[in-house]
Design a protein around this motif. Sequence first.
Motif, PDB file in Angstrom:
ATOM      1  N   LYS A  27      32.924  -8.299  54.817  1.00  0.00           N
ATOM      2  CA  LYS A  27      33.131  -8.410  53.375  1.00  0.00           C
ATOM      3  C   LYS A  27      34.519  -8.931  53.008  1.00  0.00           C
ATOM      4  CE  LYS A  27      29.957  -4.698  52.182  1.00  0.00           C
ATOM      5  NZ  LYS A  27      29.801  -3.437  51.481  1.00  0.00           N
ATOM      6  N   ARG A  28      35.284  -9.367  53.985  1.00  0.00           N
ATOM      7  CA  ARG A  28      36.648  -9.844  53.732  1.00  0.00           C
ATOM      8  C   ARG A  28      36.797 -11.303  54.145  1.00  0.00           C
ATOM      9  NH1 ARG A  28      38.111  -6.106  50.406  1.00  0.00           N
ATOM     10  NH2 ARG A  28      38.050  -4.042  51.253  1.00  0.00           N
ATOM     11  N   GLU A  29      37.663 -12.014  53.432  1.00  0.00           N
ATOM     12  CA  GLU A  29      38.022 -13.382  53.776  1.00  0.00           C
ATOM     13  C   GLU A  29      39.516 -13.448  54.022  1.00  0.00           C
ATOM     14  OE1 GLU A  29      36.904 -15.903  50.548  1.00  0.00           O
ATOM     15  OE2 GLU A  29      34.834 -16.049  51.206  1.00  0.00           O
ATOM     16  N   VAL A  30      39.905 -14.261  54.997  1.00  0.00           N
ATOM     17  CA  VAL A  30      41.310 -14.506  55.277  1.00  0.00           C
ATOM     18  C   VAL A  30      41.500 -16.017  55.306  1.00  0.00           C
ATOM     19  CG1 VAL A  30      43.210 -14.220  56.895  1.00  0.00           C
ATOM     20  CG2 VAL A  30      41.499 -12.422  56.672  1.00  0.00           C
ATOM     21  N   LEU A  31      42.361 -16.518  54.443  1.00  0.00           N
ATOM     22  CA  LEU A  31      42.697 -17.923  54.432  1.00  0.00           C
ATOM     23  C   LEU A  31      44.061 -18.073  55.082  1.00  0.00           C
ATOM     24  CD1 LEU A  31      41.832 -20.776  53.171  1.00  0.00           C
ATOM     25  CD2 LEU A  31      43.731 -20.293  51.658  1.00  0.00           C
ATOM     26  N   VAL A  32      44.168 -18.958  56.049  1.00  0.00           N
ATOM     27  CA  VAL A  32      45.423 -19.196  56.760  1.00  0.00           C
ATOM     28  C   VAL A  32      45.823 -20.641  56.503  1.00  0.00           C
ATOM     29  CG1 VAL A  32      46.559 -19.226  59.006  1.00  0.00           C
ATOM     30  CG2 VAL A  32      44.771 -17.554  58.550  1.00  0.00           C
ATOM     31  N   CYS A  33      47.071 -20.835  56.056  1.00  0.00           N
ATOM     32  CA  CYS A  33      47.569 -22.188  55.824  1.00  0.00           C
ATOM     33  C   CYS A  33      49.089 -22.205  55.933  1.00  0.00           C
ATOM     34  CB  CYS A  33      47.132 -22.706  54.453  1.00  0.00           C
ATOM     35  SG  CYS A  33      47.817 -21.813  53.057  1.00  0.00           S
ATOM     36  N   ARG A  34      49.632 -23.403  55.997  1.00  0.00           N
ATOM     37  CA  ARG A  34      51.086 -23.542  55.960  1.00  0.00           C
ATOM     38  C   ARG A  34      51.546 -23.278  54.539  1.00  0.00           C
ATOM     39  NH1 ARG A  34      53.483 -27.071  60.042  1.00  0.00           N
ATOM     40  NH2 ARG A  34      55.355 -26.534  58.909  1.00  0.00           N
ATOM     41  N   ASP A  35      52.689 -22.631  54.398  1.00  0.00           N
ATOM     42  CA  ASP A  35      53.214 -22.359  53.059  1.00  0.00           C
ATOM     43  C   ASP A  35      53.842 -23.635  52.521  1.00  0.00           C
ATOM     44  OD1 ASP A  35      53.932 -20.867  50.798  1.00  0.00           O
ATOM     45  OD2 ASP A  35      55.926 -20.523  51.604  1.00  0.00           O
ATOM     46  N   PHE A  36      53.317 -24.115  51.417  1.00  0.00           N
ATOM     47  CA  PHE A  36      53.800 -25.356  50.838  1.00  0.00           C
ATOM     48  C   PHE A  36      54.499 -25.144  49.506  1.00  0.00           C
ATOM     49  CE2 PHE A  36      49.622 -24.464  49.317  1.00  0.00           C
ATOM     50  CZ  PHE A  36      49.638 -24.821  47.991  1.00  0.00           C
ATOM     51  N   ARG A  37      54.534 -23.882  49.031  1.00  0.00           N
ATOM     52  CA  ARG A  37      55.127 -23.607  47.725  1.00  0.00           C
ATOM     53  C   ARG A  37      56.630 -23.389  47.839  1.00  0.00           C
ATOM     54  NH1 ARG A  37      51.292 -19.005  45.506  1.00  0.00           N
ATOM     55  NH2 ARG A  37      50.745 -18.772  47.666  1.00  0.00           N
ATOM     56  N   LYS A  38      57.352 -23.811  46.815  1.00  0.00           N
ATOM     57  CA  LYS A  38      58.789 -23.568  46.755  1.00  0.00           C
ATOM     58  C   LYS A  38      59.004 -22.153  46.262  1.00  0.00           C
ATOM     59  CE  LYS A  38      63.162 -25.269  45.502  1.00  0.00           C
ATOM     60  NZ  LYS A  38      63.885 -24.793  46.626  1.00  0.00           N
ATOM     61  N   ARG A  39      59.743 -21.369  47.015  1.00  0.00           N
ATOM     62  CA  ARG A  39      60.052 -19.986  46.634  1.00  0.00           C
ATOM     63  C   ARG A  39      61.426 -19.954  45.972  1.00  0.00           C
ATOM     64  NH1 ARG A  39      55.385 -16.916  48.083  1.00  0.00           N
ATOM     65  NH2 ARG A  39      54.410 -18.148  49.689  1.00  0.00           N
ATOM     66  N   PHE A  40      61.502 -19.335  44.798  1.00  0.00           N
ATOM     67  CA  PHE A  40      62.756 -19.266  44.054  1.00  0.00           C
ATOM     68  C   PHE A  40      63.453 -17.928  44.245  1.00  0.00           C
ATOM     69  CE2 PHE A  40      60.209 -22.455  41.853  1.00  0.00           C
ATOM     70  CZ  PHE A  40      61.106 -23.518  41.866  1.00  0.00           C
ATOM     71  N   TYR A  41      63.218 -17.312  45.400  1.00  0.00           N
ATOM     72  CA  TYR A  41      63.858 -16.044  45.727  1.00  0.00           C
ATOM     73  C   TYR A  41      64.085 -16.012  47.233  1.00  0.00           C
ATOM     74  CZ  TYR A  41      59.000 -14.893  46.845  1.00  0.00           C
ATOM     75  OH  TYR A  41      57.732 -14.918  47.344  1.00  0.00           O
ATOM     76  N   ALA A  42      64.942 -15.108  47.669  1.00  0.00           N
ATOM     77  CA  ALA A  42      65.226 -14.976  49.094  1.00  0.00           C
ATOM     78  C   ALA A  42      64.008 -14.379  49.790  1.00  0.00           C
ATOM     79  CB  ALA A  42      66.446 -14.099  49.313  1.00  0.00           C
ATOM     80  N   VAL A  43      63.529 -15.042  50.832  1.00  0.00           N
ATOM     81  CA  VAL A  43      62.335 -14.618  51.547  1.00  0.00           C
ATOM     82  C   VAL A  43      62.740 -13.951  52.848  1.00  0.00           C
ATOM     83  CG1 VAL A  43      60.234 -15.441  52.665  1.00  0.00           C
ATOM     84  CG2 VAL A  43      60.996 -16.487  50.556  1.00  0.00           C
ATOM     85  N   ASN A  44      62.101 -12.822  53.154  1.00  0.00           N
ATOM     86  CA  ASN A  44      62.318 -12.155  54.434  1.00  0.00           C
ATOM     87  C   ASN A  44      61.913 -13.124  55.545  1.00  0.00           C
ATOM     88  OD1 ASN A  44      62.082 -10.531  56.762  1.00  0.00           O
ATOM     89  ND2 ASN A  44      61.676  -8.736  55.520  1.00  0.00           N
ATOM     90  N   PRO A  45      62.751 -13.351  56.554  1.00  0.00           N
ATOM     91  CA  PRO A  45      62.435 -14.366  57.568  1.00  0.00           C
ATOM     92  C   PRO A  45      61.273 -14.014  58.489  1.00  0.00           C
ATOM     93  CG  PRO A  45      64.463 -13.232  58.124  1.00  0.00           C
ATOM     94  CD  PRO A  45      64.049 -12.737  56.770  1.00  0.00           C
ATOM     95  N   ILE A  46      60.846 -12.753  58.554  1.00  0.00           N
ATOM     96  CA  ILE A  46      59.773 -12.372  59.472  1.00  0.00           C
ATOM     97  C   ILE A  46      58.455 -12.184  58.738  1.00  0.00           C
ATOM     98  CG2 ILE A  46      59.002 -10.645  61.123  1.00  0.00           C
ATOM     99  CD1 ILE A  46      61.812 -10.523  62.094  1.00  0.00           C
ATOM    100  N   ILE A  47      58.404 -11.272  57.783  1.00  0.00           N
ATOM    101  CA  ILE A  47      57.155 -11.021  57.052  1.00  0.00           C
ATOM    102  C   ILE A  47      57.471 -10.669  55.604  1.00  0.00           C
ATOM    103  CG2 ILE A  47      57.040  -8.589  57.711  1.00  0.00           C
ATOM    104  CD1 ILE A  47      53.972  -8.956  57.895  1.00  0.00           C
ATOM    105  N   GLU A  48      56.687 -11.225  54.709  1.00  0.00           N
ATOM    106  CA  GLU A  48      56.850 -10.988  53.275  1.00  0.00           C
ATOM    107  C   GLU A  48      55.462 -10.743  52.686  1.00  0.00           C
ATOM    108  OE1 GLU A  48      59.048 -10.969  49.644  1.00  0.00           O
ATOM    109  OE2 GLU A  48      59.905 -11.348  51.598  1.00  0.00           O
ATOM    110  N   CYS A  49      55.280  -9.655  51.984  1.00  0.00           N
ATOM    111  CA  CYS A  49      53.993  -9.325  51.354  1.00  0.00           C
ATOM    112  C   CYS A  49      54.140  -9.399  49.838  1.00  0.00           C
ATOM    113  CB  CYS A  49      53.543  -7.923  51.738  1.00  0.00           C
ATOM    114  SG  CYS A  49      53.139  -7.756  53.469  1.00  0.00           S
ATOM    115  N   ASP A  50      53.091  -9.877  49.194  1.00  0.00           N
ATOM    116  CA  ASP A  50      53.105 -10.011  47.738  1.00  0.00           C
ATOM    117  C   ASP A  50      51.667  -9.974  47.243  1.00  0.00           C
ATOM    118  OD1 ASP A  50      54.107 -10.360  45.225  1.00  0.00           O
ATOM    119  OD2 ASP A  50      54.530 -12.490  45.441  1.00  0.00           O
TER     120      ASP A  50
END
Length: 74
Positions: A27-50
């Motif tokens: 019952k779950r879907e996982v989409l995997v892709c390269r991140d192409f969006r510009k982030r306007f905040y400091a991103v954790n270099p290992i893992i970031e959840c939102d």
Amino acid sequence: MTTMNSTFGSRFGLEYAPMSFLVRFGKREVLVCRDFRKRFYAVNPIIECDTGVQPGHLEVLLFSRWLLIFSKAH
């Protein structure tokens, strides 16, 4: 040829994402892709959840490069 009806709409803009693929686990879907969006905040270099753009979605950014989007399958 079969098509999978994905819960990821055009609000994600994933039609422009390079190298994306969708995996379904029951019952779950996982989409995997390269991140192409510009982030306007400091991103954790290992893992970031939102929270996702649409309700019920979870975005996980791995190594500031790979974006995993979790959702319910319809």
